[in-house]
Scaffold this active site. Structure first.
Site, mmCIF file in Angstrom:
data_model
loop_
_atom_site.group_PDB
_atom_site.id
_atom_site.type_symbol
_atom_site.label_atom_id
_atom_site.label_comp_id
_atom_site.label_asym_id
_atom_site.label_seq_id
_atom_site.Cartn_x
_atom_site.Cartn_y
_atom_site.Cartn_z
ATOM 1 N N HIS A 1 0.836 -1.202 0.000
ATOM 2 C CA HIS A 1 0.000 0.000 0.000
ATOM 3 C C HIS A 1 0.871 1.253 0.000
ATOM 4 O O HIS A 1 0.436 2.318 -0.448
ATOM 5 C CB HIS A 1 -0.909 0.034 1.236
ATOM 6 C CG HIS A 1 -2.012 -0.967 1.200
ATOM 7 N ND1 HIS A 1 -1.861 -2.251 1.670
ATOM 8 C CD2 HIS A 1 -3.288 -0.880 0.749
ATOM 9 C CE1 HIS A 1 -2.992 -2.914 1.519
ATOM 10 N NE2 HIS A 1 -3.878 -2.104 0.964
ATOM 11 N N ASP B 1 -4.425 -5.931 -7.708
ATOM 12 C CA ASP B 1 -4.669 -5.343 -6.403
ATOM 13 C C ASP B 1 -4.989 -3.870 -6.652
ATOM 14 O O ASP B 1 -4.869 -3.390 -7.783
ATOM 15 C CB ASP B 1 -3.423 -5.508 -5.523
ATOM 16 C CG ASP B 1 -3.740 -5.499 -4.032
ATOM 17 O OD1 ASP B 1 -4.860 -5.096 -3.665
ATOM 18 O OD2 ASP B 1 -2.868 -5.881 -3.241
#
Length: 513
Positions: A184, A256
């Site tokens: 992330h 993702d």
């Protein structure tokens, strides 16, 4: 239809955007009519099973084969039960039990709930081999650290989930377990040779493919053994060469979150999207942070321009769209054949009986000399130490055992401390023990081995109260205290299992220290 209009429709088909709200916004409904292939639901879109069923009915009214995806791992990462916490134990707990038939039953139970709510793609299971206990983002989301164990439970989860026409999605290819960086925020490096990857990280993905998994999610990971320059999500060598050609996967490849810094920081949203499609991706997950029409427009237009400029071959885009439509057709057909009736959910909050039972089986007790007996006598004081949460788990889902213990033992009190609450205190034990007053004391932690401040606080408290019970709801690497209870996850089911044990409702055989 003009050529530009056709390309726009094709570009929309490969997007899986998120949106804000508990009903379908006008722009999503309009886009579905213009070719949008799917949407991704997040916790912000979920209030109850009945509400989700109404939402998905709105979506299907615009496009019957729309892919409705959700990131529901049935563990610490839960969107479908985010308001209460998952009524299932999560992957690590299932791996500890190591009963593939149970894992399949839990996943089948989950698939039934999701299918009934109109969901057709679940971004699960997590097929990562978590062989780095300091991993900041996987941890209890993995079935474990041993490749063959992870493989058999990944396959079992896929079989169970897909029974009712909810497509499974093995993630995060080619394996996010041995990392110390959260994608992330940055690009994790997987410093393994090709042979090492084949023997470890790739084993569960091979098992998922053999089990018929319908989708694979890419990881934003740099894997120099295959590509020293591009992260896996953008690498033709990894997605086409390894996943398609070597491993033989012919289903849907989905990214993702494309806005994650692992790819966005260097390439931007549009640049990463185009490169991912060119590398072999079929669907773009976006909208965790950028859940608006303008982002969808930006990505759609970037795809169209890339085809026009030759950066993205038109046939590659058409192949991606064909896989999106094929998955939509499979879910529609399979849910119908399985007799799924959308909207026939149980009332919210009842949860999964098989999940609660599994969580009870996962609890492990380590008892040292002079440890207190279970169940406790009296009304306890619970202290929960709260480390920062990673983005994947989110901040909205409750955790701990104070709430379930207070239901089992009325009068139970609870306190929660973050690092800043204890920072600078000369006597952290005094602050923690302020509400205990000589009562039974329960100390609750998550991954104490990764947080020095928690270990220091526990050590100080245990020096004063060696009779305290320590409940570890993460990975039990560091075992402190005379009586240590490991739940292998922080879900609602895991919390209830620990509370039942302490209160006397469920007492498994203790494991010797």
């Amino acid at each position: 239809m003009s050529k530009h209009g056709e390309l726009s429709e094709l570009a929309a088909a490969v997007l899986q955007p998120g949106f804000v709200g508990t009903s379908a916004p006008d722009w999503i409904r309009r886009w579905l009519g213009d070719g949008l292939g799917g949407v991704a639901l997040f916790a912000r879109n979920v209030e109850s099973p009945a509400q989700v069923a109404a939402l998905t009915a709105q979506l299907r009214a615009e496009r019957a084969d729309v892919i409705v995806a959700i990131d529901e791992e049935a563990g610490d990462v839960t969107r479908f039960e985010s308001r209460l916490g998952s009524s299932r134990p999560g992957n690590l707990a299932l791996g500890v039990i190591d009963d593939p038939l149970l894992t399949e039953a839990v996943a089948r139970d989950l698939g039934c709930d999701l299918a009934t709510a109109g969901i057709t793609l679940d971004y699960a299971p997590d097929a990562d081999v978590n062989n780095n206990p300091d991993n900041p983002v996987i941890g209890v989301r993995s079935f474990g650290a041993e490749p063959l164990l992870v493989a058999r439970h990944t396959a079992a989860f896929v079989r169970g989930l897909q029974t009712f026409g909810v497509a499974g999605c093995a993630k995060h290819f080619p394996g996010h377990g041995d990392t110390s960086v959260d994608s992330h925020h940055d690009v994790p490096l997987i410093a393994r040779t090709a042979d090492e990857l084949a023997d470890r990280e790739l084993v569960p993905f091979r098992a998922a493919i053999a089990a018929g998994v319908k989708s694979v999610m890419t990881g934003h990971l740099l894997v120099p053994a295959y590509d020293a320059e591009l992260p896996a999500t953008l690498s033709h060598r990894i997605l086409t060469g390894l996943l398609r050609e070597e491993l033989g996967f012919d289903g849907l490849i989905v990214t993702d979150g494309i806005e994650m810094q692992g790819v966005r920081r260097r390439y931007g949203l549009a640049g990463a999207t185009v490169r991912a499609l060119a590398a072999g991706v079929d669907a773009i997950c976006v909208g965790g942070d950028h859940a608006d029409e303008q982002t969808a427009i930006e990505l759609r237009d970037a795809i169209v321009e890339a085809v026009r400029s030759g950066e993205l071959p038109e046939q590659r885009l058409r192949d991606a769209v064909a896989r999106v439509r094929a998955l939509g057709a499979w879910t529609t057909r399979t849910q119908k054949e399985a007799g799924v009736t959308h909207g026939s959910q149980q009332p919210a909050g009842l949860g999964s009986d098989v999940g609660f039972a599994a969580a009870r089986r996962a609890v492990r007790v380590t008892r040292g000399e002079g440890a207190p007996e279970l169940p406790i006598v009296g009304v306890p004081h619970v202290v929960e130490f709260a480390p920062p949460r990673n983005i994947a788990i989110g901040s909205e889902t409750p955790w701990g055992i104070g709430a379930p213990l207070s239901e089992l033992l009325p009068g139970t009190t609870a306190a929660r401390f973050a690092a800043e609450d204890l920072e600078g205190l000369g006597d952290p034990a005094g602050a923690v023990l302020a509400g205990a007053d000589g009562r039974p004391l329960v100390l609750v932690v998550r991954d104490v081995h990764r947080h020095r401040w928690i270990e220091d606080a526990l050590t100080a408290v245990l020096a004063v109260r060696p009779d305290a019970i320590v409940v570890e709801m993460g990975i039990p690497v560091t075992v402190l205290g005379g009586l240590h209870v490991a739940t292998f996850g922080a879900t609602r089911a895991c919390g209830l299992a620990a509370a039942e044990l302490i209160a006397g409702a469920n007492v498994p055989e203790p494991v010797a220290a």
